[in-house]
Design a protein around this motif. Structure first.
Motif, PDB file in Angstrom:
ATOM      1  N   VAL A 333       0.834  -1.198   0.000  1.00 17.11           N
ATOM      2  CA  VAL A 333       0.000   0.000   0.000  1.00 17.11           C
ATOM      3  C   VAL A 333       0.866   1.245   0.000  1.00 17.11           C
ATOM      4  CG1 VAL A 333      -1.772   1.270   1.271  1.00 17.11           C
ATOM      5  CG2 VAL A 333      -1.838  -1.225   1.199  1.00 17.11           C
ATOM      6  N   ARG A 334       0.436   2.257  -0.773  1.00 16.12           N
ATOM      7  CA  ARG A 334       1.017   3.596  -0.760  1.00 16.12           C
ATOM      8  C   ARG A 334      -0.099   4.592  -0.462  1.00 16.12           C
ATOM      9  NH1 ARG A 334       4.705   0.146  -1.803  1.00 16.12           N
ATOM     10  NH2 ARG A 334       6.375   0.522  -3.296  1.00 16.12           N
ATOM     11  N   GLU A 335       0.121   5.476   0.498  1.00 20.07           N
ATOM     12  CA  GLU A 335      -0.900   6.440   0.892  1.00 20.07           C
ATOM     13  C   GLU A 335      -0.289   7.824   1.081  1.00 20.07           C
ATOM     14  OE1 GLU A 335      -4.339   4.889   3.563  1.00 20.07           O
ATOM     15  OE2 GLU A 335      -2.499   3.945   4.303  1.00 20.07           O
ATOM     16  N   VAL A 336      -1.052   8.857   0.649  1.00 22.84           N
ATOM     17  CA  VAL A 336      -0.675  10.244   0.872  1.00 22.84           C
ATOM     18  C   VAL A 336      -1.939  11.029   1.209  1.00 22.84           C
ATOM     19  CG1 VAL A 336       0.355  12.336  -0.094  1.00 22.84           C
ATOM     20  CG2 VAL A 336       1.252  10.097  -0.749  1.00 22.84           C
ATOM     21  N   GLU A 337      -1.843  11.894   2.216  1.00 23.91           N
ATOM     22  CA  GLU A 337      -2.958  12.768   2.574  1.00 23.91           C
ATOM     23  C   GLU A 337      -2.429  14.178   2.810  1.00 23.91           C
ATOM     24  OE1 GLU A 337      -5.203  11.438   5.891  1.00 23.91           O
ATOM     25  OE2 GLU A 337      -5.691   9.478   5.014  1.00 23.91           O
ATOM     26  N   ALA A 338      -3.234  15.187   2.415  1.00 21.96           N
ATOM     27  CA  ALA A 338      -2.862  16.587   2.639  1.00 21.96           C
ATOM     28  C   ALA A 338      -4.122  17.404   2.863  1.00 21.96           C
ATOM     29  CB  ALA A 338      -2.073  17.139   1.458  1.00 21.96           C
ATOM     30  N   GLN A 339      -4.041  18.356   3.782  1.00 17.69           N
ATOM     31  CA  GLN A 339      -5.170  19.243   4.075  1.00 17.69           C
ATOM     32  C   GLN A 339      -4.660  20.687   4.153  1.00 17.69           C
ATOM     33  OE1 GLN A 339      -4.608  16.614   6.583  1.00 17.69           O
ATOM     34  NE2 GLN A 339      -5.686  15.227   5.197  1.00 17.69           N
ATOM     35  N   VAL A 365      10.967  -1.792   1.051  1.00 16.97           N
ATOM     36  CA  VAL A 365      11.457  -0.462   1.404  1.00 16.97           C
ATOM     37  C   VAL A 365      10.247   0.309   1.931  1.00 16.97           C
ATOM     38  CG1 VAL A 365      12.561   1.643   0.604  1.00 16.97           C
ATOM     39  CG2 VAL A 365      13.235  -0.571  -0.364  1.00 16.97           C
ATOM     40  N   ALA A 366      10.163   0.455   3.237  1.00 13.59           N
ATOM     41  CA  ALA A 366       9.014   1.107   3.861  1.00 13.59           C
ATOM     42  C   ALA A 366       9.352   2.551   4.206  1.00 13.59           C
ATOM     43  CB  ALA A 366       8.607   0.353   5.127  1.00 13.59           C
ATOM     44  N   VAL A 367       8.428   3.450   3.866  1.00 16.07           N
ATOM     45  CA  VAL A 367       8.623   4.879   4.097  1.00 16.07           C
ATOM     46  C   VAL A 367       7.404   5.419   4.831  1.00 16.07           C
ATOM     47  CG1 VAL A 367       9.073   7.124   3.031  1.00 16.07           C
ATOM     48  CG2 VAL A 367       9.942   5.037   1.954  1.00 16.07           C
ATOM     49  N   SER A 368       7.630   6.236   5.811  1.00 17.88           N
ATOM     50  CA  SER A 368       6.524   6.872   6.519  1.00 17.88           C
ATOM     51  C   SER A 368       6.984   8.235   7.007  1.00 17.88           C
ATOM     52  CB  SER A 368       6.051   6.016   7.700  1.00 17.88           C
ATOM     53  OG  SER A 368       7.103   5.848   8.643  1.00 17.88           O
ATOM     54  N   GLY A 369       6.016   9.119   7.186  1.00 14.69           N
ATOM     55  CA  GLY A 369       6.374  10.440   7.678  1.00 14.69           C
ATOM     56  C   GLY A 369       5.189  11.377   7.675  1.00 14.69           C
ATOM     57  N   GLY A 389       8.338  21.676   7.790  1.00 13.76           N
ATOM     58  CA  GLY A 389       9.112  20.564   8.330  1.00 13.76           C
ATOM     59  C   GLY A 389       8.570  19.227   7.867  1.00 13.76           C
ATOM     60  N   VAL A 390       9.466  18.340   7.506  1.00 12.71           N
ATOM     61  CA  VAL A 390       9.099  16.986   7.078  1.00 12.71           C
ATOM     62  C   VAL A 390       9.902  15.996   7.918  1.00 12.71           C
ATOM     63  CG1 VAL A 390       8.953  15.348   5.176  1.00 12.71           C
ATOM     64  CG2 VAL A 390       8.688  17.807   4.727  1.00 12.71           C
ATOM     65  N   ASP A 391       9.220  15.191   8.682  1.00  9.07           N
ATOM     66  CA  ASP A 391       9.847  14.107   9.443  1.00  9.07           C
ATOM     67  C   ASP A 391       9.626  12.800   8.682  1.00  9.07           C
ATOM     68  OD1 ASP A 391      10.634  15.766  11.610  1.00  9.07           O
ATOM     69  OD2 ASP A 391       8.585  15.695  12.371  1.00  9.07           O
ATOM     70  N   PHE A 392      10.691  12.034   8.481  1.00  9.07           N
ATOM     71  CA  PHE A 392      10.557  10.811   7.680  1.00  9.07           C
ATOM     72  C   PHE A 392      11.380   9.683   8.282  1.00  9.07           C
ATOM     73  CE2 PHE A 392      14.132  13.184   6.014  1.00  9.07           C
ATOM     74  CZ  PHE A 392      15.114  12.218   5.862  1.00  9.07           C
ATOM     75  N   LYS A 393      10.979   8.472   7.900  1.00  6.89           N
ATOM     76  CA  LYS A 393      11.683   7.268   8.329  1.00  6.89           C
ATOM     77  C   LYS A 393      11.597   6.239   7.209  1.00  6.89           C
ATOM     78  CE  LYS A 393      11.810   3.789  12.019  1.00  6.89           C
ATOM     79  NZ  LYS A 393      11.188   3.323  13.281  1.00  6.89           N
ATOM     80  N   VAL A 394      12.720   5.650   6.868  1.00  6.83           N
ATOM     81  CA  VAL A 394      12.799   4.654   5.807  1.00  6.83           C
ATOM     82  C   VAL A 394      13.467   3.409   6.370  1.00  6.83           C
ATOM     83  CG1 VAL A 394      13.638   4.144   3.484  1.00  6.83           C
ATOM     84  CG2 VAL A 394      13.024   6.489   4.092  1.00  6.83           C
ATOM     85  N   GLN A 399      22.451  -5.918   4.229  1.00  2.00           N
ATOM     86  CA  GLN A 399      23.267  -7.133   4.214  1.00  2.00           C
ATOM     87  C   GLN A 399      23.396  -7.737   5.615  1.00  2.00           C
ATOM     88  OE1 GLN A 399      26.909  -5.852   2.410  1.00  2.00           O
ATOM     89  NE2 GLN A 399      26.145  -6.162   0.334  1.00  2.00           N
ATOM     90  N   GLY A 400      23.468  -6.861   6.638  1.00  2.00           N
ATOM     91  CA  GLY A 400      23.658  -7.385   7.973  1.00  2.00           C
ATOM     92  C   GLY A 400      22.443  -7.244   8.857  1.00  2.00           C
ATOM     93  N   GLY A 401      21.290  -6.950   8.253  1.00  2.00           N
ATOM     94  CA  GLY A 401      20.080  -6.749   9.032  1.00  2.00           C
ATOM     95  C   GLY A 401      19.262  -5.607   8.470  1.00  2.00           C
ATOM     96  N   GLN A 402      18.322  -5.126   9.236  1.00  2.00           N
ATOM     97  CA  GLN A 402      17.436  -4.074   8.756  1.00  2.00           C
ATOM     98  C   GLN A 402      18.150  -2.722   8.751  1.00  2.00           C
ATOM     99  OE1 GLN A 402      13.038  -3.847   9.539  1.00  2.00           O
ATOM    100  NE2 GLN A 402      13.697  -2.198  10.895  1.00  2.00           N
ATOM    101  N   ARG A 403      18.091  -2.061   7.609  1.00  3.63           N
ATOM    102  CA  ARG A 403      18.680  -0.737   7.466  1.00  3.63           C
ATOM    103  C   ARG A 403      17.615   0.313   7.735  1.00  3.63           C
ATOM    104  NH1 ARG A 403      21.930   0.624   2.075  1.00  3.63           N
ATOM    105  NH2 ARG A 403      23.289  -0.902   3.061  1.00  3.63           N
ATOM    106  N   GLU A 404      18.005   1.385   8.383  1.00  3.98           N
ATOM    107  CA  GLU A 404      17.044   2.436   8.720  1.00  3.98           C
ATOM    108  C   GLU A 404      17.635   3.798   8.402  1.00  3.98           C
ATOM    109  OE1 GLU A 404      14.685   2.231  12.441  1.00  3.98           O
ATOM    110  OE2 GLU A 404      15.618   4.167  12.892  1.00  3.98           O
ATOM    111  N   VAL A 405      16.818   4.625   7.755  1.00  2.00           N
ATOM    112  CA  VAL A 405      17.180   6.010   7.460  1.00  2.00           C
ATOM    113  C   VAL A 405      16.104   6.887   8.084  1.00  2.00           C
ATOM    114  CG1 VAL A 405      17.671   7.724   5.684  1.00  2.00           C
ATOM    115  CG2 VAL A 405      18.222   5.305   5.281  1.00  2.00           C
TER     116      VAL A 405
END
Length: 841
Positions: A333-339, A365-369, A389-394, A399-405
């Motif tokens: 699923v991909r979702e975007v909302e704006a008001q 590759v999961a993205v949220s923010g 401001g944009v707060d994000f997490k990817v 190779q050695g486990g879950q990568r997080e940005v």
């Protein structure tokens, strides 16, 4: 008393009435006669001549003209064509036109037309790169005065319009547009200034340039035209728009979208270019891309309670904007909302509320923010959203486990509604990239982004990655065809392995030497044009490590030109040029490496470790194909290598020759499996290859060592991944120097060695039977030479004693004492010795 004057008046009125009646009767009869006897077809040539004289175009009336004069001016034409200006080529063709104009309202400055029917209309529109079109002459006003145009503007009133099968072939070199526009149907009610009428429309546009696309519009609306004010109002708007795009004609659609547009009321003002819409609702659905990676747009809704834009009045209003997008890709699923509740701008006065929203993308590759701004400030010229401001997490699999940005983007967003431009000033990006097997990466970026929708964008950024500084500038041009990007970047150090997802395991080659079926698709080269200039003090990508890296590349219409790829690697330096062509799936590369460690190079490039040494490698190859296997089998070109102080891994010829005596007794050849622990040293090696259809052929291999001279030739089959090579090693010195016993019997002999088998299981075959025979010959020859020397000396002494009349010993001593004076005797002696040796042999 009778009033005579009154009777006189009545008589006069009767006389006038009778006269008028007579005139009307005569006029009516005359009009009826004219209508009955007028033959418009007799005036065809006059009309043709007028068009030729006034417009320099040829009008051809293939069908008859039907004309009525009263009470309506009724015209019906069939099969009409019109040529280009001063050229015989066809500009337009009309199958049928039927219209009627009321005559009497014309005298009052009114144009009242009955039903207008037209079908089978075809028009060719052309415009060159300088902006000249083939309708310029029709739009140019006549030099002759037009009395009618100098009076009041005509008002119009049309009972209805019915158009079917109307086509326009458009070729516009200036904009790069090639399209076929089709109006399948247009039906209207009564059309008049200020009068609302219902419209039903079905139209289609098929583009072949700048990109392949098809757009179809179907729906209905209620239209109110106000021509004098150049204003059009639409209500009950209900349109369905279908769009398709593809990379080439005949290919499957790359995007297939449907838009439903509804509005309670929409207004367009042509004089001020102002637009308003009330209760506007747009719903978008469809698919972008093909195959498993396609993006399925379930629903994208945009709802605006009120929208108003008036550039002349410098006014913009957006009320209760709510946007939601729901999509799927690969089942995720991909979702975007704006008001945006409120924005109201007029000149320098502005008020409004903050913009806010959220986004999320599920999958590997999961993205949220979420994002939010402060309340807008500024004016119509520049609406600013402070404290954006944009707060994000990817998160993704590493190779050695879950990568997080994770991180945060901040800046001041400034929008210019009149020019549709926006700037993100004071951009600050802070991000942290972490993975259990790696040290964390901290990224800091600052700078500026600017965009002028929908045509261009540019940026100027600087920052650091783990304190390794970088700068980048560039611009992007959108609009005609693929976007163009010109970018320049400079990195102190860039480790792409720390930034990009882990590379999936490559597909293993098929057994039995089969071709690799991994697909190689170069069509992505068509997606962008531009020039790219990248430098890095240290560059890491996959297994490659490069210092002072320089990448200069250009993309143009699906062709990649690698102008320079250079840097330091494998202990030396390399420089390469090349190209890749989409469509033809063709790749070419020219490369030179100087002072490189060939072992490290082979490990990185080919995953092999069969050769050691330092020197020069040259390569010039080209190929084409749609898979890795096809690219390999289509490889053609040349290669050359010059190495020093190295070794061939897999066999130790010195060791094998030290063990030669134990092999001689068997008189049979021996096969040895290649061993990574064994190797044959050389001081120098050279060789060149001609590559044909994936097979590299060598005829001039030459290698030298303190005790060997090696020559050879053979094939390296890259397609079947096999080697078939014959090496001839000639022993030039003692093997004792290689930690072994001296084998004098091999000196001067050529040892044949055959290398064959698949890359991963090579066999070395030494022809010991031939070596043993040569060794025996050498040994016997040496023993015979020694015996001949001894026997020849004794015979010589005896012969001299007889010739000189002295004992053999004395003769020998006398000979030695008088050597300088006995040159004739010496000659006789050598001749005798030679004959004796020949006899023994």
């Amino acid at each position: 008393m009778v009033d005579k004057s009154k009777g006189l008046d009545v008589a006069w009125m009767k006389t006038v009435a009778l006269g008028v009646g007579t005139v009307v009767l005569v006029s009516g009869g005359a009009a009826a006669y004219l209508v009955a006897t007028f033959d418009p077809n007799a005036h065809k040539q006059a009309l043709v001549d007028w068009v030729q004289q006034e417009k320099q175009r040829t009008l051809t009336l293939h069908g008859p003209i039907e004309l009525g004069l009263w009470p309506r001016l009724h015209v019906r034409l069939q099969d009409v064509s019109l040529s280009e200006h001063q050229r015989p080529a066809e500009f337009a063709r009309l199958s049928e036109l039927d219209l009627a104009v009321q005559v009497m309202p014309l005298f009052k400055g009114q144009l009242r037309v009955g039903q207008v029917h037209a079908s089978g209309v075809k028009l060719n529109y052309r415009r060159d790169a300088q902006g000249r079109s083939n309708i310029d002459d029709l739009l140019t006003p006549s030099d002759k005065p037009d009395n009618a145009s100098q009076g009041q503007d005509l008002s119009f009133d049309v009972e209805g319009i019915s158009l079917k099968d109307v086509q326009a072939d458009v070729q516009d070199e200036r904009s790069g547009v090639k399209a076929l526009l089709t109006l399948a149907e247009l039906q209207s009610g009564r059309l008049a200034d200020g009068l609302a009428t219902d419209l039903v429309v079905a139209a289609q546009a098929q583009l072949s340039a700048p990109r392949v696309a098809k757009v179809a519009v179907k729906g209905s609306l209620t239209l109110t035209p106000e021509l004098k004010a150049q204003r059009f109002s639409a209500s009950k708007l209900d349109l369905s728009v279908l769009g398709q795009t593809s990379t080439h004609e005949g290919q499957a659609a790359q995007a297939d979208l449907k838009a439903d547009i509804q509005a309670a009321k929409a207004v367009w003002d042509g004089r001020s270019a102002a637009a308003t819409a009330d209760d506007l609702a747009v719903t978008l659905s469809g698919q972008v891309g093909q195959g498993a990676g396609a993006l399925l747009l379930d629903k994208a809704d945009l709802v605006v309670a009120q929208f108003a834009f008036d550039p002349k009045a410098q006014a913009l209003t957006v009320s209760k904007l709510d946007a939601k997008v729901l999509a799927h890709q690969d089942g995720h699923v991909r979702e975007v909302e704006a008001q945006w509740p409120e924005l109201s701008v007029k000149g320098d006065q502005l008020k409004g509320s903050a913009l806010q929203g959220r986004f999320s993308v599920a999958g590997p590759v999961a993205v949220s923010g979420q994002f939010k701004s402060g309340s807008p400030v500024g004016s119509f010229q520049a609406i600013r959203l402070p404290d954006l401001g944009v707060d994000f997490k990817v998160t993704m699999a590493g190779q050695g486990g879950q990568r997080e940005v994770s991180g945060q983007l901040k800046g001041q967003l400034s929008a210019q509604p009149q020019t549709l431009a926006g700037t993100l000033e004071g951009l600050k990006l802070q991000a942290r990239i972490s993975e259990p097997s790696l040290q964390p990466l901290v990224v800091n970026i600052a700078g500026r982004l600017h965009a002028s929708a929908p045509t261009s964008a540019d940026w100027s950024l600087q920052g650091d990655i783990n304190s390794n500084a970088f700068t980048t500038t560039g611009k992007a041009m959108l609009g005609q065809g693929a976007p163009r990007i010109d970018a320049k970047a400079k990195f102190a150090s860039l480790d792409l392995n720390r930034l990009l997802p882990a590379r999936p395991a490559s597909q293993a080659p098929a057994s039995g030497g089969g071709l690799d079926k991994t697909v190689v698709d170069l069509s992505a080269l068509r997606s962008v044009n531009g020039h790219f200039d990248v430098t890095a003090g240290q560059l890491a990508w996959q297994q490659y490590r490069v210092s002072d890296a320089v990448i200069l590349a250009q993309l143009d219409q699906g062709r990649l030109t690698l102008q320079q790829l250079s840097g330091g690697a494998w202990g030396g330096r390399f420089k390469a040029q090349g190209s890749a062509q989409a469509g033809q799936q063709r790749v070419a590369l020219q490369a030179t490496a100087e002072g490189v460690n060939i072992l490290n190079m082979l490990k990185d490039v080919a995953g092999k470790d069969i050769l050691e040494g330092t020197g020069q490698v040259k390569l010039e190859v080209s190929t084409s194909g749609g898979t890795v296997g096809a690219l390999t089998s289509g490889l053609n070109g040349t290669a050359a290598v010059v190495l020093r102080d190295g070794a061939v891994r897999g066999i130790n010829l010195a060791k094998s020759l030290r063990e030669a005596k134990s092999r001689f007794s068997s008189h049979s050849d021996a096969v040895e499996k290649a061993k990574q622990t064994e190797k044959t040293d050389f001081t120098e090696m050279t060789g060149s290859f001609v590559i044909t259809q994936g097979v590299a052929r060598n005829e001039d291999l030459s290698a030298k060592s303190p005790f060997l001279r090696v020559g050879g030739k053979g094939d390296i089959d890259l397609v079947q991944r096999r080697i078939n090579y014959t090496v001839n090693a000639t022993v030039t010195g003692t093997v004792k120097g290689q930690d072994g016993a001296d084998i004098d019997g091999l000196k001067g002999l050529t040892v044949p060695v055959k290398l064959s088998g698949p890359f991963d299981a090579l066999d070395w075959k030494i022809a010991w039977s031939g070596v043993a025979l040569g060794s025996m010959q050498n040994t016997l020859k040496g023993q015979l030479d020694t015996k001949l020397d001894k026997a020849g000396g004794k015979l010589e002494d005896q012969l001299k004693a007889k010739l000189l009349g002295k004992p053999a010993a004395a003769a020998s001593g006398a000979s030695a004492a008088s050597a300088p004076a006995l040159s004739a005797e010496d000659a006789a002696k050598e001749k005798l010795k030679s004959k004796l040796k020949g006899l023994f042999r």
